[in-house]
Design an enzyme around this catalytic site. Structure first.
Site, PDB file in Angstrom:
ATOM      1  N   LYS A   6      -3.128 -20.472   3.177  1.00 32.52           N
ATOM      2  CA  LYS A   6      -4.182 -20.606   4.190  1.00 32.52           C
ATOM      3  C   LYS A   6      -4.187 -19.439   5.168  1.00 32.52           C
ATOM      4  CE  LYS A   6      -3.613 -23.283   8.145  1.00 32.52           C
ATOM      5  NZ  LYS A   6      -2.811 -22.643   9.179  1.00 32.52           N
ATOM      6  N   HIS A  59       1.649 -25.652   3.676  1.00 30.03           N
ATOM      7  CA  HIS A  59       3.111 -25.677   3.686  1.00 30.03           C
ATOM      8  C   HIS A  59       3.670 -27.004   4.207  1.00 30.03           C
ATOM      9  CE1 HIS A  59       2.847 -24.520   7.960  1.00 30.03           C
ATOM     10  NE2 HIS A  59       4.102 -24.920   8.062  1.00 30.03           N
ATOM     11  N   ARG A  65       0.794  -1.226   0.000  1.00 26.91           N
ATOM     12  CA  ARG A  65       0.000   0.000   0.000  1.00 26.91           C
ATOM     13  C   ARG A  65       0.826   1.275   0.000  1.00 26.91           C
ATOM     14  NH1 ARG A  65      -4.229  -1.261   4.410  1.00 26.91           N
ATOM     15  NH2 ARG A  65      -2.298  -2.163   5.107  1.00 26.91           N
ATOM     16  N   LYS A 104       7.272 -29.897   3.060  1.00 33.73           N
ATOM     17  CA  LYS A 104       8.323 -30.420   3.946  1.00 33.73           C
ATOM     18  C   LYS A 104       8.950 -31.667   3.325  1.00 33.73           C
ATOM     19  CE  LYS A 104       6.253 -28.798   8.266  1.00 33.73           C
ATOM     20  NZ  LYS A 104       7.145 -27.739   8.707  1.00 33.73           N
ATOM     21  N   ASP A 151      -6.778 -24.558  12.429  1.00 33.14           N
ATOM     22  CA  ASP A 151      -5.401 -24.129  12.172  1.00 33.14           C
ATOM     23  C   ASP A 151      -4.505 -25.301  11.729  1.00 33.14           C
ATOM     24  OD1 ASP A 151      -3.459 -22.039  12.199  1.00 33.14           O
ATOM     25  OD2 ASP A 151      -2.652 -22.790  14.091  1.00 33.14           O
ATOM     26  N   LYS A 170      -0.741 -26.484  21.084  1.00 31.81           N
ATOM     27  CA  LYS A 170       0.264 -25.481  21.438  1.00 31.81           C
ATOM     28  C   LYS A 170       0.666 -25.719  22.886  1.00 31.81           C
ATOM     29  CE  LYS A 170      -0.463 -22.526  17.812  1.00 31.81           C
ATOM     30  NZ  LYS A 170       0.479 -22.638  16.676  1.00 31.81           N
ATOM     31  N   GLU A 199       3.529 -28.515  19.304  1.00 28.59           N
ATOM     32  CA  GLU A 199       4.359 -27.304  19.330  1.00 28.59           C
ATOM     33  C   GLU A 199       4.535 -26.871  20.775  1.00 28.59           C
ATOM     34  OE1 GLU A 199       3.578 -24.489  15.779  1.00 28.59           O
ATOM     35  OE2 GLU A 199       1.632 -25.116  16.518  1.00 28.59           O
ATOM     36  N   HIS A 218      -3.200 -29.413   7.725  1.00 30.70           N
ATOM     37  CA  HIS A 218      -1.942 -30.161   7.816  1.00 30.70           C
ATOM     38  C   HIS A 218      -2.149 -31.634   8.208  1.00 30.70           C
ATOM     39  CE1 HIS A 218      -0.476 -26.191   7.437  1.00 30.70           C
ATOM     40  NE2 HIS A 218      -0.447 -25.865   8.706  1.00 30.70           N
TER      41      HIS A 218
HETATM   42  C1  BG6 Z   1       0.663 -22.837  10.614  1.00 32.99           C
HETATM   43  C2  BG6 Z   1      -0.209 -22.514  11.791  1.00 32.99           C
HETATM   44  O1  BG6 Z   1      -0.120 -23.256   9.521  1.00 32.99           O
HETATM   45  O2  BG6 Z   1       1.559 -23.891  10.965  1.00 32.99           O
HETATM   46  C3  BG6 Z   1       0.626 -22.146  13.003  1.00 32.99           C
HETATM   47  O3  BG6 Z   1      -1.069 -21.432  11.454  1.00 32.99           O
HETATM   48  C4  BG6 Z   1       1.644 -23.225  13.288  1.00 32.99           C
HETATM   49  O4  BG6 Z   1      -0.203 -21.946  14.143  1.00 32.99           O
HETATM   50  C5  BG6 Z   1       2.430 -23.567  12.036  1.00 32.99           C
HETATM   51  O5  BG6 Z   1       2.523 -22.747  14.310  1.00 32.99           O
HETATM   52  C6  BG6 Z   1       3.319 -24.769  12.272  1.00 32.99           C
HETATM   53  O6  BG6 Z   1       4.135 -24.947  11.155  1.00 32.99           O
HETATM   54  P1  BG6 Z   1       5.547 -25.657  11.300  1.00 32.99           P
HETATM   55  O7  BG6 Z   1       6.053 -25.749   9.905  1.00 32.99           O
HETATM   56  O8  BG6 Z   1       6.371 -24.790  12.194  1.00 32.99           O
HETATM   57  O9  BG6 Z   1       5.256 -26.982  11.927  1.00 32.99           O
END
Ligand code: BG6
Length: 481
Positions: free
Chosen positions: A142, A172, A43, A176, A229, A334, A210, A234
């Site tokens: 996402k 993502h 922007r 990996k 999430d 988490k 995590e 995933h």
């Molecule tokens: C993201 C989530 O898609 O993946 C996050 O929004 C999460 O909350 C993250 O921490 C984890 O990704 P990775 O690659 O660190 O396992």
């Protein structure tokens, strides 16, 4: 192949935290096709040089081995350009088109690294400006919707401007290396295929743990929760690759057709099965690595009394001939004890034990994070004494060591695939919608439920109810063995 990569959200978090470091690695490894331009769009007003300096600064947050030297950065920065755009202004898209057309690159990738609420307006404007020609692709990151209806609405808008094969949805986790190794393990090797079925496998566990909390993303996270999430995307993507039938070829649609069949075979949830087979939790204050951490409700930007889940464990089944009755146990959270993503395939015990003492069934551990590797757990005899109790041992394959210098990061791989038009690692709209369709009954049930998530102490493995969930199938989670 000359390319133009346009990053909408060019000054945002995703761009400087993930995309620029990945593009730089691709550049350093000589993998970025020559003759490319990377255009950041945002922007505010800045020159190309201002933008280059802005990104240079951000590299200081990247791990040292991945930081560019001044000389490397100068060469990389010559690919970077900046353009101010108001995303609601049609003439700004015409200006962008002019910039792209003037050069006539073979491939144009339009990466929407913006807040998802802008996807509809950007796609609509791109379509109207004619920025949707066959050599152009749009990449979406996402969250793609927060339920089935909103995901369908995004897909409707995207489809109005782009054909399915031009729309690349990123999960993502699919970038990996460990996930690509899972495909290689299953479909590049004949060894496991005869065992990869209900007759030999007792259960499969997918853990995405995590130790971090929600950090400064409290407001985003509170609207999202662990199910949306991590599980809807995933964890389910991993499940599809584990459970799919061998595809007829390595083509994107051959693979995605098989993944979709798995999603369609997942046992649908009912109110009763949700109460029985899904556990949600929320972390309380606790200690991780000797450091006191606050509870979820005390995190910044989290609304008072929130009932958002930061942990989910669930049991499902894939209802087909290969998997009928095999529990698939998924969990994520988490503030668990560590960053630990792994899949455990627990095989059935021997049918007739002849050794004394407890026998342990074999298991295959597919490690995604922090290391990337495979462990095959077996039992062995230390000596050949009668009555000896067998000892657990394992074969350990560490992909980081094996392929040390050739590793390609997740975003690097996905960006290179987007430029090359390789769609295998992108999620098709029907897969994404089917995943929403499957989780939606859980979201609906939780919205009406007055009990809320179960508390768990930060640094623990989640609410005790998650252990009770798997105990019903006679299983334990990996860390409880
Ligand atoms: C993201 C989530 O898609 O993946 C996050 O929004 C999460 O909350 C993250 O921490 C984890 O990704 P990775 O690659 O660190 O396992």
């Amino acid at each position: 192949m000359a390319f133009d990569l346009v990053l909408f959200g060019g000054t945002g978090d995703l761009t400087w935290r993930k995309l620029m470091p990945a593009l730089f690695q691709a550049f350093r490894h000589g993998k970025l096709p020559a003759g490319g331009r990377i255009l950041a769009v945002a922007r505010d007003e800045r020159s190309d040089d201002d933008y280059r300096a802005y990104i240079r600064d951000k590299f200081s947050g990247v791990e040292e081995a991945k930081q560019p030297s001044d000389e490397e950065y100068a060469r990389f920065a010559s690919l970077l350009h900046y353009r101010r755009m108001d995303l609601a202004q049609p003439e700004h898209y015409q200006g962008l088109k002019g910039w792209i057309d003037e050069r006539g690159a073979d491939t144009v990738v339009l990466f929407l690294a913006t807040s998802p609420h802008l996807f509809p307006v950007i796609c609509d404007q791109l379509g109207q400006a004619g920025l949707n020609a066959p050599h152009m692709r749009v990449v979406l990151e996402k969250p793609l919707g927060h339920d089935l209806a909103s995901a369908q609405e995004i897909n409707r808008v995207v489809r109005a401007a782009f054909r399915e094969e031009q729309a690349l949805r990123i999960d993502h986790y699919l970038g990996k290396p460990a996930v690509q190794n899972l495909m290689a393990l299953r479909f590049g090797n004949a060894l496991f295929e005869p065992l990869w079925r209900r007759e030999s496998i007792a259960n499969i566990q997918i853990t995405l743990a995590e130790s971090i909390g929600v950090g400064t993303r409290g407001d985003f996270y509170d609207r999202t929760g662990a199910l949306r999430d991590m599980i809807q995307n995933h964890a389910l993507q991993l499940l599809t690759i584990l459970a799919m039938e061998p595809p007829s070829s390595n083509d994107a649609d051959a693979i995605r057709d098989e993944k979709l069949k798995v999603l369609r075979s997942l046992k649908p949830f009912t109110r009763e099965s949700i109460a029985r087979d899904v556990v949600r939790g929320q972390y309380k204050a606790g200690t991780i690595d000797g450091r006191a951490v606050p509870g979820y409700l005390d995190e910044v930007k989290v609304p008072a009394g929130s009932r958002c889940e930061t942990y989910v464990a669930l049991r499902t089944e894939v209802q087909n001939w290969r998997w009928a009755g095999v529990p698939f146990l998924l969990r994520t959270g988490k503030r668990l004890p560590g960053r630990d993503a792994q899949i455990v395939v627990n095989f059935r015990p021997v049918p007739h034990p002849i050794f004394s003492g407890a026998t342990r069934a074999n298991k295959l551990v597919i490690k995604l994070q922090p290391e990337d590797g495979l462990e095959l757990h077996l039992l062995a005899a230390k000596g050949a004494m009668a009555g000896e109790v067998l000892t657990p041992v394992f074969l350990d394959l560490d992909f980081e060591k094996t392929f040390a210098s050739e590793r390609v990061g997740g975003y690097e791989r996905l960006l290179l695939d987007a430029l090359a038009g390789r769609l295998n690692l992108f999620v098709r709209s029907d897969e994404q919608e089917q995943a929403w369709r499957w989780v939606e009954p859980i979201l609906d049930a939780w919205a009406e439920d007055t009990v809320g998530p179960r508390p768990y102490v930060a640094g623990s493995w989640g609410p005790p109810a998650a252990s009770a969930l798997v105990a019903r199938d006679g299983c334990v989670w990996a860390e409880e063995e």
